[in-house]
Design a protein around this motif. Structure first.
Motif: not given
Length: 141
Positions: A77, A80-85
């Motif tokens: 990936f 980051g998680w924020g971008t993915l969410v």
């Protein structure tokens, strides 16, 4: 320049053929379009959950079946998680706005020569190209 190490035409051709076969069988057996967002969204409503659960179960079981015959490619990936969410929420919003997802419009709609699906698929792809260009070349993320 083609990166021959990651160039996998046979597995891509096999995967595409299996997607086409699954979409065709669903249309012939149930008269339904294999649009994943519609199938998953239909699970939240009452009625017709059996075939929807089987379809989603097949999607979830596919990586384990593949792993039984070959090694899974490594997952990486670049966000980051924020971008993915945020990206997932935007894709979900887009599927509602476009009355379908890339599988429903791009695979099933285009094969039925639907002008609406052609417009939707061109929009999906254009937005994806523009997003990658902006993120990689203008913002530098």
């Amino acid at each position: 320049m083609i990166d021959w190490y990651v160039f996998t035409p046979w597995s891509a051709l096999t995967g595409g053929a299996l997607i086409g076969l699954a979409a065709s069988l669903l249309a012939l057996a149930n008269g339904r379009v294999a649009g994943i967002s519609g199938i998953v969204g239909g699970l939240l409503q009452r009625g017709e959950t059996g075939w929807r659960l089987a379809f989603v179960g097949g999607l979830l079981a596919a990586p384990w079946l593949y792993r039984s015959v070959s090694a899974l490619p490594p997952m990486q990936f670049d966000a980051g998680w924020g971008t993915l969410v945020a990206a997932g929420l935007l894709v979900g919003f887009g599927t509602r706005l476009g009355s379908g997802c890339t599988s429903g419009h791009g695979v099933c709609g285009l094969s039925r020569r639907s002008p609406r699906s052609l417009a939707a698929t061109l929009t999906f792809m254009g937005a994806g190209f523009a997003t990658v260009f902006v993120m990689r070349h203008l913002i530098g993320a």
